[in-house]
Motif scaffolding. Structure first.
Motif, PDB file in Angstrom:
ATOM      1  N   MET A   3      49.526  44.721  52.017  1.00 51.82           N
ATOM      2  CA  MET A   3      50.702  45.167  52.749  1.00 51.82           C
ATOM      3  C   MET A   3      50.943  46.622  52.369  1.00 51.82           C
ATOM      4  O   MET A   3      50.783  46.986  51.207  1.00 51.82           O
ATOM      5  N   CYS A   4      51.344  47.407  53.320  1.00 53.42           N
ATOM      6  CA  CYS A   4      51.633  48.811  53.030  1.00 53.42           C
ATOM      7  C   CYS A   4      52.795  48.898  52.028  1.00 53.42           C
ATOM      8  O   CYS A   4      53.837  48.284  52.243  1.00 53.42           O
ATOM      9  N   ILE A   5      52.596  49.649  50.950  1.00 56.14           N
ATOM     10  CA  ILE A   5      53.636  49.726  49.925  1.00 56.14           C
ATOM     11  C   ILE A   5      54.817  50.587  50.372  1.00 56.14           C
ATOM     12  O   ILE A   5      55.878  50.550  49.795  1.00 56.14           O
ATOM     13  N   ALA A   6      54.619  51.365  51.424  1.00 54.22           N
ATOM     14  CA  ALA A   6      55.653  52.310  51.839  1.00 54.22           C
ATOM     15  C   ALA A   6      56.477  51.848  53.036  1.00 54.22           C
ATOM     16  O   ALA A   6      57.584  52.332  53.250  1.00 54.22           O
ATOM     17  N   CYS A   7      55.921  50.898  53.851  1.00 53.08           N
ATOM     18  CA  CYS A   7      56.701  50.428  55.001  1.00 53.08           C
ATOM     19  C   CYS A   7      56.627  48.920  55.186  1.00 53.08           C
ATOM     20  O   CYS A   7      57.343  48.369  56.009  1.00 53.08           O
ATOM     21  N   GLY A   8      55.752  48.248  54.445  1.00 54.39           N
ATOM     22  CA  GLY A   8      55.686  46.794  54.509  1.00 54.39           C
ATOM     23  C   GLY A   8      54.808  46.237  55.609  1.00 54.39           C
ATOM     24  O   GLY A   8      54.692  45.033  55.759  1.00 54.39           O
ATOM     25  N   TYR A  26      48.650  52.212  51.295  1.00 49.52           N
ATOM     26  CA  TYR A  26      49.618  52.478  52.358  1.00 49.52           C
ATOM     27  C   TYR A  26      48.888  52.647  53.678  1.00 49.52           C
ATOM     28  O   TYR A  26      47.685  52.918  53.708  1.00 49.52           O
ATOM     29  N   CYS A  27      49.630  52.467  54.783  1.00 45.38           N
ATOM     30  CA  CYS A  27      48.999  52.456  56.096  1.00 45.38           C
ATOM     31  C   CYS A  27      48.938  53.850  56.709  1.00 45.38           C
ATOM     32  O   CYS A  27      49.517  54.797  56.184  1.00 45.38           O
ATOM     33  N   LYS A  28      48.296  53.939  57.842  1.00 42.40           N
ATOM     34  CA  LYS A  28      48.116  55.233  58.493  1.00 42.40           C
ATOM     35  C   LYS A  28      49.449  55.832  58.957  1.00 42.40           C
ATOM     36  O   LYS A  28      49.576  57.045  59.063  1.00 42.40           O
ATOM     37  N   HIS A  29      50.428  54.962  59.230  1.00 44.34           N
ATOM     38  CA  HIS A  29      51.740  55.471  59.647  1.00 44.34           C
ATOM     39  C   HIS A  29      52.479  56.151  58.494  1.00 44.34           C
ATOM     40  O   HIS A  29      53.423  56.890  58.715  1.00 44.34           O
ATOM     41  N   CYS A  30      52.073  55.830  57.283  1.00 47.37           N
ATOM     42  CA  CYS A  30      52.736  56.389  56.108  1.00 47.37           C
ATOM     43  C   CYS A  30      51.913  57.501  55.464  1.00 47.37           C
ATOM     44  O   CYS A  30      52.213  57.927  54.360  1.00 47.37           O
ATOM     45  N   ALA A  31      50.885  57.937  56.171  1.00 42.85           N
ATOM     46  CA  ALA A  31      50.022  58.984  55.632  1.00 42.85           C
ATOM     47  C   ALA A  31      50.092  60.246  56.479  1.00 42.85           C
ATOM     48  O   ALA A  31      50.332  60.193  57.680  1.00 42.85           O
TER      49      ALA A  31
HETATM   50 ZN   LIG Z   1      53.114  52.057  56.076  1.00 44.84          ZN
END
Ligand SMILES: [Zn+2]
Length: 80
Positions: A3-8, A26-31
Motif C-alpha cells: 500500500m502506498c505509505i503516502a496516500c494509502g 509510495y505510488c506514482k501519484h505521490c512521486a
Molecule cells: Zn500514493
C-alpha cells in the motif's frame, strides 16, 4: 500487496509505482517526475482539492479532513 505509505492506495501493478520501481513504498501519484516522494504539504494540498471537488465541502473543511486522512498513513504519522 503493498500500500502506498503516502496516500494509502493499493499498488497492484508495476504501473502504480514511480518510474516502475517496485522497491518504492509510495505510488506514482505521490512521486515527482524524477521518482522522489512528494512532501506532506504537497499531498495535503492535492488531497484538499480532491476532497473539496468530490465531496462538495468548504475548502477549510476539506483541508481539515485531508489532514486527518493523511495523518493516519505511515509516511506522515511520526512527523507531526
Ligand atoms: Zn500514493
Amino acid at each position: 500487496m503493498k500500500m502506498c505509505i503516502a496516500c494509502g492506495m493499493p499498488m497492484t501493478s508495476i504501473g502504480d509505482y514511480p518510474l516502475h520501481d517496485m522497491s518504492k513504498n509510495y505510488c506514482k501519484h505521490c512521486a515527482h517526475k524524477d521518482g522522489t516522494m512528494k512532501s506532506f504539504d504537497e499531498k495535503w494540498h492535492e488531497l484538499t482539492l480532491h476532497y473539496a471537488n468530490h465531496h462538495n465541502v468548504d475548502y477549510a473543511i476539506a483541508k481539515q479532513n485531508a489532514y486527518t486522512i493523511l495523518k493516519k498513513l505511515p509516511a506522515w504519522k511520526r512527523k507531526w
